[in-house]
Design a protein around this motif. Structure first.
Motif, PDB file in Angstrom:
ATOM      1  N   PRO A   1       0.831  -1.214   0.000  1.00 48.09           N
ATOM      2  CA  PRO A   1       0.000   0.000   0.000  1.00 48.09           C
ATOM      3  C   PRO A   1       0.862   1.259   0.000  1.00 48.09           C
ATOM      4  N   ALA A   2       0.427   2.265  -0.726  1.00 45.92           N
ATOM      5  CA  ALA A   2       1.207   3.493  -0.823  1.00 45.92           C
ATOM      6  C   ALA A   2       1.311   4.207   0.519  1.00 45.92           C
ATOM      7  N   ASP A   3       0.338   3.981   1.399  1.00 49.18           N
ATOM      8  CA  ASP A   3       0.358   4.651   2.698  1.00 49.18           C
ATOM      9  C   ASP A   3       0.926   3.764   3.810  1.00 49.18           C
ATOM     10  N   ASP A   4       1.583   2.664   3.442  1.00 44.13           N
ATOM     11  CA  ASP A   4       2.174   1.761   4.431  1.00 44.13           C
ATOM     12  C   ASP A   4       3.363   2.457   5.112  1.00 44.13           C
ATOM     13  N   ALA A   5       3.268   2.661   6.410  1.00 46.84           N
ATOM     14  CA  ALA A   5       4.327   3.362   7.145  1.00 46.84           C
ATOM     15  C   ALA A   5       5.613   2.556   7.213  1.00 46.84           C
ATOM     16  N   GLN A   6       5.549   1.251   6.913  1.00 45.42           N
ATOM     17  CA  GLN A   6       6.733   0.399   6.971  1.00 45.42           C
ATOM     18  C   GLN A   6       7.322   0.127   5.593  1.00 45.42           C
ATOM     19  N   SER A   7       6.890   0.877   4.603  1.00 41.43           N
ATOM     20  CA  SER A   7       7.408   0.707   3.241  1.00 41.43           C
ATOM     21  C   SER A   7       8.591   1.633   3.019  1.00 41.43           C
TER      22      SER A   7
END
Length: 228
Positions: free
Chosen positions: A89-95
């Motif tokens: 996901p583009a809003d994944d804080a762990q990306s």
């Protein structure tokens, strides 16, 4: 006088030059620009070229998909074998892809398992450990990321990160130009349809005052064709 490409010592201040991927990358980018190659192929070729130049195990390309709600991340082994692909996901804080796009800065990590600013479990699952990742951003518009990774921890040199960053800037400019050209072509097509169908006098005139063309209504009203 020898050609510049035959005298790389000029660029190296008179020292015996060593490519380190720089000359190959710059020449290849020039060829891409002249040939106006397909942007998607250019991005993939850039990742492969960077992996080869830096002796990395994978070239990385991340692109926004699903109306910019997700990233598709592809890690292509050196030699252009089948890539490892995953989505996040583009809003994944762990990306990590989201992280570099958020900061707008390139990132070099010696060991993803220990030194990364965020713990990207999806990227770790691919076996990646050493990493360089640069954002593909043009002003406030994000396109994705470009980089390389290694299967073992590796401390990259500053010039390694700079090489990836140079490629990322070129790719970003190419993507932005491609999208601008597409938007301009769509606008021209829309204007052409409007010009041809509107029942009002429409005349195109150059800045110098030269008549360029008229629509059908203008030809009917004036009694002259565009050619005349």
């Amino acid at each position: 006088m020898p050609a510049l490409c035959e005298s790389p010592a000029i660029l190296a201040g008179g020292n015996v030059p060593r490519d380190d991927g720089w000359q190959t990358l710059l020449v290849t980018m020039g060829r891409w620009a002249v040939a106006r190659a397909d942007v998607a192929l250019v991005v993939q070729d850039a990742a492969s070229l960077l992996a080869e130049s830096l002796a990395a195990d994978f070239g990385i390309v991340a692109k926004l998909i699903d109306d910019q709600r997700s990233f598709q991340v592809a890690l292509t082994p050196r030699g252009n074998e089948s890539p490892l692909i995953y989505q996040t996901p583009a809003d994944d804080a762990q990306s990590l892809v989201g992280h570099v796009l958020g900061t707008g800065q390139p990132l070099a990590v010696t060991d993803l398992a220990a030194d990364a600013p965020v713990k990207d479990s999806r990227l770790l699952a691919t076996g990646a450990r050493g990493l360089i990742l640069c954002p593909l951003r043009f002003f406030n518009e994000s396109f994705g990321a470009l980089g390389v990774s290694t299967n073992q921890p590796r401390e990259f040199r500053p010039r390694d990160t700079l090489l990836v960053e140079v490629a990322a800037h070129f790719i970003t400019t190419a993507i932005a130009q491609h999208r601008a050209e597409q938007a301009l072509a769509a606008e021209r097509a829309s204007c052409e349809i409007l010009r041809a169908t509107v029942d009002a006098l429409v005349i195109d005139v150059s800045p110098a005052g030269r008549l360029l063309r008229m629509n059908a209504a203008a030809e009917r009203i004036t009694g002259f064709s565009t050619g005349e």
